[in-house]
Design a protein around this motif. Structure first.
Motif, short mmCIF file in Angstrom:
data_model
loop_
_atom_site.label_atom_id
_atom_site.label_comp_id
_atom_site.label_asym_id
_atom_site.label_seq_id
_atom_site.Cartn_x
_atom_site.Cartn_y
_atom_site.Cartn_z
N ARG A 193 16.62 -9.08 0.34
CA ARG A 193 16.58 -8.57 -1.03
C ARG A 193 15.17 -8.15 -1.44
NH1 ARG A 193 19.90 -9.33 -5.34
NH2 ARG A 193 21.11 -10.86 -4.14
N ALA A 194 14.16 -8.94 -1.03
CA ALA A 194 12.78 -8.63 -1.43
C ALA A 194 12.35 -7.28 -0.89
CB ALA A 194 11.83 -9.73 -0.95
N LEU A 195 12.79 -6.94 0.32
CA LEU A 195 12.41 -5.65 0.90
C LEU A 195 13.06 -4.49 0.14
CD1 LEU A 195 12.52 -6.41 4.73
CD2 LEU A 195 10.57 -6.52 3.14
N VAL A 196 14.31 -4.65 -0.21
CA VAL A 196 14.98 -3.61 -0.99
C VAL A 196 14.28 -3.41 -2.33
CG1 VAL A 196 17.14 -2.93 -2.11
CG2 VAL A 196 17.21 -4.03 0.14
N ASP A 203 9.76 -11.48 3.05
CA ASP A 203 9.15 -11.43 1.73
C ASP A 203 8.42 -10.12 1.49
OD1 ASP A 203 10.06 -13.99 1.22
OD2 ASP A 203 8.20 -14.94 1.89
N GLY A 204 8.23 -9.33 2.55
CA GLY A 204 7.56 -8.05 2.39
C GLY A 204 6.09 -8.18 2.09
N LEU A 205 5.59 -7.24 1.31
CA LEU A 205 4.17 -7.20 0.95
C LEU A 205 4.09 -6.72 -0.50
CD1 LEU A 205 1.47 -7.69 2.47
CD2 LEU A 205 1.38 -5.23 2.89
N PRO A 206 4.48 -7.59 -1.44
CA PRO A 206 4.68 -7.15 -2.83
C PRO A 206 3.43 -6.58 -3.49
CG PRO A 206 4.74 -9.56 -2.65
CD PRO A 206 4.79 -9.02 -1.27
N GLU A 207 2.23 -7.06 -3.10
CA GLU A 207 1.03 -6.55 -3.76
C GLU A 207 0.70 -5.11 -3.41
OE1 GLU A 207 -0.52 -9.65 -0.75
OE2 GLU A 207 1.40 -9.05 -1.62
N ALA A 267 0.90 6.01 11.72
CA ALA A 267 -0.39 6.42 11.16
C ALA A 267 -0.69 7.88 11.47
CB ALA A 267 -1.51 5.52 11.69
N GLU A 268 -0.27 8.34 12.63
CA GLU A 268 -0.43 9.76 12.96
C GLU A 268 0.42 10.64 12.05
OE1 GLU A 268 -2.19 11.68 14.91
OE2 GLU A 268 -3.40 10.08 15.80
N MET A 269 1.50 10.11 11.54
CA MET A 269 2.44 10.91 10.75
C MET A 269 2.12 10.90 9.26
SD MET A 269 5.90 9.68 12.75
CE MET A 269 7.01 10.82 11.93
N VAL A 270 1.61 9.76 8.75
CA VAL A 270 1.41 9.65 7.30
C VAL A 270 -0.03 9.29 6.93
CG1 VAL A 270 3.81 8.98 6.95
CG2 VAL A 270 2.07 7.20 7.18
N GLY A 271 -0.90 9.04 7.91
CA GLY A 271 -2.26 8.60 7.63
C GLY A 271 -2.37 7.09 7.71
N ASP A 272 -3.43 6.59 8.37
CA ASP A 272 -3.49 5.15 8.60
C ASP A 272 -3.61 4.33 7.33
OD1 ASP A 272 -6.12 5.87 8.08
OD2 ASP A 272 -6.95 4.89 9.86
N ARG A 273 -4.18 4.90 6.26
CA ARG A 273 -4.31 4.14 5.01
C ARG A 273 -2.96 3.96 4.31
NH1 ARG A 273 -9.15 1.45 4.91
NH2 ARG A 273 -10.73 2.77 5.88
N ASN A 274 -1.95 4.68 4.75
CA ASN A 274 -0.62 4.56 4.15
C ASN A 274 0.30 3.65 4.94
OD1 ASN A 274 -1.14 6.33 1.99
ND2 ASN A 274 -0.70 8.12 3.26
N VAL A 275 -0.21 3.05 6.01
CA VAL A 275 0.63 2.19 6.85
C VAL A 275 0.22 0.74 6.68
CG1 VAL A 275 1.38 1.68 9.20
CG2 VAL A 275 0.94 4.06 8.52
N HIS A 276 1.21 -0.11 6.44
CA HIS A 276 1.01 -1.55 6.28
C HIS A 276 1.96 -2.26 7.23
CE1 HIS A 276 0.39 0.66 2.54
NE2 HIS A 276 -0.54 -0.21 2.23
#
Length: 253
Positions: A161-164, A139-143, A97-106
């Motif tokens: 595969r889902a992450l790729v 399964d990642g976070l597709p949404e 979050a320090e590197m890219v902004g907390d709203r960009n981290v999931h």
């Protein structure tokens, strides 16, 4: 000693030429900024800034040197959208979050009480914008896809595969691959959607990615062996539905 001084000493040690875990300025600055003692359940003076890992509530709090290796391999750019598989206590998410902004981290984790604690830690440390949810990491976070970068803090035989598929073209997935002999690998998604190994970063030792339905403190936690018949039979005998009460997440959006 003040936590800021302890952080500086920690990073200076990780930057030392005999170790070389920290090589880039963004990683160095982020590690010097994030209050690690907010995430590690011990006093700062007793080791929150020492280069060691800790077992905590069925999960592993990674050593700072391991976090540095993962982030250097991930090679994020400012404003990248990042997914972390394995929220843990939230420390890696805070550094990103320090590197890219907390709203960009999931971040996702398969164990609900770990998700709950990660959310609490991130809020307390000032990174409440990080999104943390309870999911099967494979399964990642597709949404919220696609992601520029995906970091997996658990081992698998092959990249899920889902992450790729949730990477942008030429996006990067960093994951420990292998069974007994693991290697930290960066995989990039080609223009055709295929996974191509981009770089290798040496040996590591991570716990296996969990199977859906398992908890981090259960006896069985090895996704790499889930097709083994003996494992399946033992798993069926030892598990009888959920072992913990579900948490009402309505108040933790």
């Amino acid at each position: 000693m003040e936590p800021a001084v302890l952080r500086d000493d920690m990073v200076a040690s990780l930057e030392h030429e005999t170790k070389g875990f920290v090589r880039s300025e963004p990683v160095s600055l982020a590690l010097r900024t994030v209050p690690r003692h907010e995430f590690v359940p011990i006093d700062a003076d007793q080791g929150a800034y020492s280069d060691q890992s800790f077992d905590h509530r069925g999960t592993r709090i990674l050593a700072p040197s391991t976090v540095a290796r993962l982030l250097e391999a991930l090679d994020v750019d400012e404003d990248d959208s990042v997914l972390i598989v394995g929220a843990g206590v939230g420390y890696t998410a805070a550094v990103l979050a320090e590197m890219v902004g907390d709203r960009n981290v999931h971040a996702v984790d398969i164990t609900r009480r770990i998700v709950y604690e990660a959310r609490q830690n991130l809020d307390a440390a000032g990174y409440g914008g990080v999104f943390v949810d309870c999911r099967d990491g494979a399964d990642g976070l597709p949404e919220y896809a696609p992601f520029d970068r995906i970091l997996v803090e658990a081992a698998a035989i092959d990249p899920p595969r889902a992450l790729v598929e949730q990477l942008v073209p030429e996006g990067r997935l960093v994951i420990p691959l292998g069974g007994g002999n693991q290697r930290l690998v960066a995989v990039e998604r080609s223009a055709t959607g295929a996974a191509e190994t981009a770089e290798r970063f040496g040996s590591v030792a991570f716990t296996p990615l969990l199977v859906d339905g398992e908890q981090s403190d259960s006896l069985e936690r090895n996704r790499t062996a889930r097709e083994d018949r003996e494992f399946a039979e033992r798993h069926a005998q030892t598990r009888r539905g959920w072992e913990h009460e579900w948490i009402d997440w309505d108040g933790y959006g």
